[in-house]
Design a protein around this motif. Structure first.
Motif, PDB file in Angstrom:
ATOM      1  N   GLY A   1      -4.024  -9.926   9.666  1.00  0.00           N
ATOM      2  CA  GLY A   1      -5.254  -9.526   9.891  1.00  0.00           C
ATOM      3  C   GLY A   1      -5.465 -10.153  10.955  1.00  0.00           C
ATOM      4  O   GLY A   1      -6.587  -9.413  12.156  1.00  0.00           O
TER       5      GLY A   1
ATOM      6  N   SER B   1      -2.723 -15.524   9.136  1.00  0.00           N
ATOM      7  CA  SER B   1      -3.089 -14.670   8.902  1.00  0.00           C
ATOM      8  C   SER B   1      -2.922 -13.512   9.603  1.00  0.00           C
ATOM      9  O   SER B   1      -2.912 -13.484  10.834  1.00  0.00           O
TER      10      SER B   1
ATOM     11  N   ILE C   1      -9.984  -1.623   2.903  1.00  0.00           N
ATOM     12  CA  ILE C   1     -10.406  -2.433   1.526  1.00  0.00           C
ATOM     13  C   ILE C   1     -10.191  -4.098   2.317  1.00  0.00           C
ATOM     14  O   ILE C   1     -10.546  -4.579   1.598  1.00  0.00           O
ATOM     15  N   ALA C   2      -8.484  -3.669   3.024  1.00  0.00           N
ATOM     16  CA  ALA C   2      -8.365  -5.823   3.540  1.00  0.00           C
ATOM     17  C   ALA C   2      -9.051  -5.939   4.569  1.00  0.00           C
ATOM     18  O   ALA C   2      -9.229  -7.118   4.627  1.00  0.00           O
ATOM     19  N   GLY C   3      -9.489  -5.392   5.413  1.00  0.00           N
ATOM     20  CA  GLY C   3      -9.723  -5.653   6.029  1.00  0.00           C
ATOM     21  C   GLY C   3      -9.752  -5.922   7.156  1.00  0.00           C
ATOM     22  O   GLY C   3     -10.347  -6.434   8.037  1.00  0.00           O
ATOM     23  N   GLU C   4      -8.720  -4.778   7.589  1.00  0.00           N
ATOM     24  CA  GLU C   4      -7.282  -5.595   8.933  1.00  0.00           C
ATOM     25  C   GLU C   4      -8.004  -4.154   9.547  1.00  0.00           C
ATOM     26  O   GLU C   4      -8.078  -3.216   9.431  1.00  0.00           O
TER      27      GLU C   4
ATOM     28  N   GLU D   1       6.061  -9.151   2.464  1.00  0.00           N
ATOM     29  CA  GLU D   1       5.344 -10.419   2.893  1.00  0.00           C
ATOM     30  C   GLU D   1       5.832 -11.245   2.097  1.00  0.00           C
ATOM     31  O   GLU D   1       5.881 -12.827   1.716  1.00  0.00           O
TER      32      GLU D   1
ATOM     33  N   ILE E   1      -6.462   2.294   3.748  1.00  0.00           N
ATOM     34  CA  ILE E   1      -6.664   1.053   2.744  1.00  0.00           C
ATOM     35  C   ILE E   1      -6.974  -0.341   3.337  1.00  0.00           C
ATOM     36  O   ILE E   1      -7.425  -0.638   3.242  1.00  0.00           O
ATOM     37  N   GLY E   2      -5.780  -0.517   4.548  1.00  0.00           N
ATOM     38  CA  GLY E   2      -6.087  -1.569   5.337  1.00  0.00           C
ATOM     39  C   GLY E   2      -7.668  -1.664   6.116  1.00  0.00           C
ATOM     40  O   GLY E   2      -7.515  -2.809   6.072  1.00  0.00           O
ATOM     41  N   HIS E   3      -7.924  -0.726   6.255  1.00  0.00           N
ATOM     42  CA  HIS E   3      -8.947  -0.880   6.999  1.00  0.00           C
ATOM     43  C   HIS E   3      -9.683  -1.159   6.747  1.00  0.00           C
ATOM     44  O   HIS E   3     -10.960  -2.281   6.439  1.00  0.00           O
TER      45      HIS E   3
ATOM     46  N   ALA F   1       1.130  -1.091  -0.143  1.00  0.00           N
ATOM     47  CA  ALA F   1      -0.104  -0.028   0.378  1.00  0.00           C
ATOM     48  C   ALA F   1       0.845   1.112   0.582  1.00  0.00           C
ATOM     49  O   ALA F   1       0.475   2.203  -1.378  1.00  0.00           O
TER      50      ALA F   1
END
Length: 289
Positions: A88, A86, A32-35, A275, A28-30, A1
């Motif tokens: 997240g 995971s 869109i990625a749901g983290e 990653e 964006i992580g919150h 990101a």
């Protein structure tokens, strides 16, 4: 990101500061990625520099100071294989635990008739000693998600997720959170001492910093198997030299034994995305060197 945002802002000549880039990456992580992870990773990605430790006062995200590592020392990270893990989910558990502890403290402060608590809204401002004396007794030792929601309501943190059917341990979680905060402060203090002292003092301070970092294993961070993190990271301070490889081999062996993973991943700073490290080293190969 962060890399994508950096490329976009450069291509379109957008005047966005690095900290703003980091916060956008977190959003964006919150969204869109749901983290549910905090801003520490994108802040490190955008503001971190080689051979520097970036201290961040996350209240909410001020950069406190940048501490250089003494010559001859570096940070090495051992990662277990990320397949099936995971990041997240670990962030969500840690965030939910912190939100539940904060909710209990906030309710206790209201019950005492105080307008605001001594922590200024941030648990990290409470010392471990004050926690044990004032806050630990008010924390439930264990409580179901349903009981918690009925007694305290949903946490103010919209990203925290209290599941009615889950069993939670606020007192133990709070103890870990306060201990982790105390270790972070102690680690920074040792790095400061290493900057000011002579060679003997510097070496002693770095050895103490290494011991503090080695003890910073948070059970809430990442999935776990056999007491060791799976898909997590173990960061260590090492001295460059002949002993480094032996120390790495020992750490890798310990990590493999605890996690049951077949390999660890190594990546030098700047060599690639977190990653997808540039180098994959099987443990069997590493230990045979």
């Amino acid at each position: 990101a962060c890399a994508t945002l950096a490329a976009l802002t450069s291509a379109y000549h957008l005047p966005i500061e690095p900290m703003e880039t980091a916060l956008l990456a977190q959003k964006i992580g919150h969204s869109i990625a749901g983290e549910a992870c905090g801003a520490w990773a994108p802040i490190a990605a955008t503001l971190g520099r080689r051979q520097r430790v970036l201290a961040v006062q996350r209240q909410p995200h001020e950069t406190a100071e940048e501490l250089p590592l003494p010559e001859g020392w570096r940070v090495v990270a051992l990662r277990t294989d990320m397949r099936g893990a995971s990041r997240g989910s670990g962030c969500l558990r840690a965030r939910t635990a912190a939100a539940m502890v904060q909710t209990v403290v906030t309710q206790a402060i209201k019950d005492l008739g105080m307008r605001k608590g001594p922590a200024g809204g941030y648990l990290a401002n409470v010392s471990a000693e004050h926690f044990q004396r004032y806050f630990a007794p008010m924390m439930p030792e264990s409580i179901s998600g349903q009981e918690f929601l009925e007694a305290y309501g949903a946490p103010a943190d919209r990203l925290a997720r209290v599941e009615p059917g889950e069993l939670y341990t606020p007192r133990a979680d709070a103890a870990r959170l306060f201990a982790q905060s105390a270790r972070a402060r102690a680690f920074v203090e040792q790095l400061r001492a290493a900057q000011a002292g002579d060679a003997r003092v510097r070496h002693a301070a770095m050895l103490e910093a290494r011991a503090i970092l080695a003890a910073n294993t948070d059970p809430l961070d990442g999935e776990r198997a056999g007491g060791a993190p799976v898909g997590g990271m173990t960061a260590v301070l090492v001295q460059e030299g002949a002993e480094t490889e032996a120390e790495m081999a020992s750490l890798a062996k310990e990590l493999r034994a605890g996690s049951g993973q077949a390999q660890v991943l190594f990546g030098e700073p700047g060599s690639g995305a977190a990653e997808s490290p540039a180098v994959r080293v099987g443990l069997a190969e590493l230990l045979s060197r």
